[in-house]
Enzyme design. Structure first.
Site, PDB file in Angstrom:
ATOM      1  N   GLU A  46      36.382  80.951  10.407  1.00 24.80           N
ATOM      2  CA  GLU A  46      37.655  80.920   9.667  1.00 24.80           C
ATOM      3  C   GLU A  46      37.376  80.441   8.237  1.00 24.80           C
ATOM      4  OE1 GLU A  46      39.956  77.419  10.667  1.00 24.80           O
ATOM      5  OE2 GLU A  46      41.857  78.434  10.280  1.00 24.80           O
ATOM      6  N   ASN A 106      46.239  83.082   6.304  1.00 25.71           N
ATOM      7  CA  ASN A 106      44.900  82.721   6.778  1.00 25.71           C
ATOM      8  C   ASN A 106      44.437  83.924   7.606  1.00 25.71           C
ATOM      9  OD1 ASN A 106      42.674  81.602   8.075  1.00 25.71           O
ATOM     10  ND2 ASN A 106      43.649  79.618   8.398  1.00 25.71           N
ATOM     11  N   LYS A 123      46.513  84.703  10.859  1.00 27.56           N
ATOM     12  CA  LYS A 123      46.632  83.595  11.837  1.00 27.56           C
ATOM     13  C   LYS A 123      48.086  83.325  12.216  1.00 27.56           C
ATOM     14  CE  LYS A 123      44.991  78.797  12.362  1.00 27.56           C
ATOM     15  NZ  LYS A 123      44.157  77.767  11.688  1.00 27.56           N
ATOM     16  N   GLU A 142      48.068  73.144   6.734  1.00 30.70           N
ATOM     17  CA  GLU A 142      48.100  74.620   6.846  1.00 30.70           C
ATOM     18  C   GLU A 142      49.516  75.152   6.733  1.00 30.70           C
ATOM     19  OE1 GLU A 142      45.549  76.922   9.432  1.00 30.70           O
ATOM     20  OE2 GLU A 142      44.618  75.062  10.091  1.00 30.70           O
ATOM     21  N   CYS A 168      40.996  79.998  14.924  1.00 31.14           N
ATOM     22  CA  CYS A 168      41.006  78.555  15.187  1.00 31.14           C
ATOM     23  C   CYS A 168      42.065  78.118  16.201  1.00 31.14           C
ATOM     24  CB  CYS A 168      41.123  77.785  13.882  1.00 31.14           C
ATOM     25  SG  CYS A 168      40.643  76.062  14.105  1.00 31.14           S
ATOM     26  N   ASN A 193      37.733  75.841  11.929  1.00 28.46           N
ATOM     27  CA  ASN A 193      37.429  74.628  11.145  1.00 28.46           C
ATOM     28  C   ASN A 193      38.174  73.515  11.862  1.00 28.46           C
ATOM     29  OD1 ASN A 193      36.537  75.241   7.930  1.00 28.46           O
ATOM     30  ND2 ASN A 193      37.511  76.939   8.984  1.00 28.46           N
TER      31      ASN A 193
HETATM   32  N1  CDT Z   1      41.893  75.206  11.480  1.00 26.08           N
HETATM   33  C1  CDT Z   1      42.546  74.862  12.606  1.00 26.08           C
HETATM   34  O1  CDT Z   1      43.397  75.587  13.093  1.00 26.08           O
HETATM   35  N2  CDT Z   1      42.244  73.663  13.104  1.00 26.08           N
HETATM   36  C2  CDT Z   1      42.940  73.138  14.239  1.00 26.08           C
HETATM   37  C3  CDT Z   1      43.021  71.663  14.113  1.00 26.08           C
HETATM   38  C4  CDT Z   1      44.149  71.152  14.843  1.00 26.08           C
HETATM   39  S1  CDT Z   1      44.535  69.524  14.369  1.00 26.08           S
HETATM   40  C5  CDT Z   1      45.823  69.693  13.276  1.00 26.08           C
HETATM   41  C6  CDT Z   1      42.316  73.507  15.576  1.00 26.08           C
HETATM   42  O2  CDT Z   1      43.073  73.867  16.486  1.00 26.08           O
HETATM   43  O3  CDT Z   1      41.121  73.391  15.771  1.00 26.08           O
END
Ligand code: CDT
Length: 308
Positions: A46, A106, A123, A142, A168, A193
């Site tokens: 991502e 995204n 996303k 985000e 993600c 990420n």
């Molecule tokens: N980038 C991304 O979607 N990261 C989320 C972090 C969640 S915590 C707010 C994930 O699900 O890995």
């Protein structure tokens, strides 16, 4: 031919001042290595091209437009597309997209071995929050910088394989997987990420977070009898740690390749896509076993409503 070597190109941290050109050079180095290992389809994370800027708050969102791409491919990424075409390799990667209408997404794309973008995904499940929240150990904004995706979970046949994408946080939602499962998906790629720390719960350590990541990918792959490649951008980025843990999972839900470090690293596996058929025709034969008359709430209701 149902067999193909697939790869995940994990990317170590990208610092704020790194240029797109520098990142693309790192991506190409992994692509060269992948080609040497016979990889024909390669997945990157991502937001591969930039630091994970939603950890930073800025009052005026437009100040962050420089993290977004207004066209793809563009001057910085063209060498990546060219190298893949030279190798006859398909690939997928994530980036931040600014549309001509001024919408921010995204996004990830699937690129054919001929160098054409053949599927775009934006996303769906944006985690985090949209305003600065001082009680959090770090921000995850985000919802401030992106719109929820408008594409839905589509699939495309590429190199003989039915492929789809998640990004993600989408991997934690069975709905994402099942929508692609219902289209016969055989390979789901997921870039991520993920901060190593829960910004609202200090006691949730990195081991638990990596466990939830793997649990989600393995369950999604098994329950839809599909291969999955989940690939991280990870390590230290602008003073923040994101976990690694890139994996390739088979249609039985088993991890068949795993990254060892937290930097730029290639993982590979010879996938036999014929193996997707067994689960799809037995325990997860949807036509034979699903009972849609009982699933209405999934689409009618978003949040929990307690009536008892
Ligand atoms: N980038 C991304 O979607 N990261 C989320 C972090 C969640 S915590 C707010 C994930 O699900 O890995």
């Amino acid at each position: 031919m149902s067999k193909m070597i697939i790869g995940g190109a994990q990317i170590g941290g990208i610092q704020k001042d790194e240029t797109r050109e520098e990142v693309v050079a790192r991506m190409i180095a992994l692509m060269d290595e992948a080609h040497g290992k016979g990889v024909k389809y390669l997945a990157y994370p991502e937001m591969t091209l930039t630091t994970f800027f939603p950890r930073f708050y800025v009052e005026d969102r437009a100040e962050f437009d420089h993290w977004f791409e207004t066209e793809m491919p563009n001057a910085a990424t063209r060498p990546l597309f060219d190298r893949a075409r030279e190798y006859g390799m398909g690939f997928t990667f994530g980036y931040c997209e600014l549309t001509p209408e001024g919408q921010h997404f995204n996004t990830s794309v699937i690129v054919s071995p001929e160098g054409e973008i053949i599927l775009k995904y934006r996303k769906t499940h944006l985690p985090g929050h949209s305003e600065y929240e001082p009680e959090r150990t770090h921000q995850h904004l985000e919802k401030r910088y992106f719109l929820p995706g408008d594409t839905g979970f589509n699939v495309v046949r590429n190199q003989g394989v039915i492929m789809g994408m998640s990004i993600c946080n989408d991997r934690r939602w069975p709905e994402s997987w099942r929508v692609m499962g219902l289209q016969g998906v055989e390979l789901v790629t997921i870039g991520y990420n993920t901060p190593s720390q829960n910004n609202l719960s200090a006691e949730e350590g990195i081991e638990r977070r990596v466990y939830h990541h793997e649990l989600s990918v393995c369950a999604g792959a098994y329950q839809n009898s599909t291969y999955a490649v989940a690939v991280a951008k990870c390590g230290m980025e602008d003073g923040n740690h994101m976990f690694a843990g890139s994996i390739i999972v088979d249609p039985d839900g088993f991890v068949v390749a795993r990254a060892e470090g937290e930097g730029d690293e290639l993982i590979t596996h010879e996938a036999d896509f014929a193996k997707c058929a067994f689960g799809k025709s037995t325990v997860f034969n949807f036509a034979a076993h699903r009972r849609t008359e009982h699933y209405g709430l999934i689409c009618e209701r978003t949040g929990v409503q307690i009536d008892v």
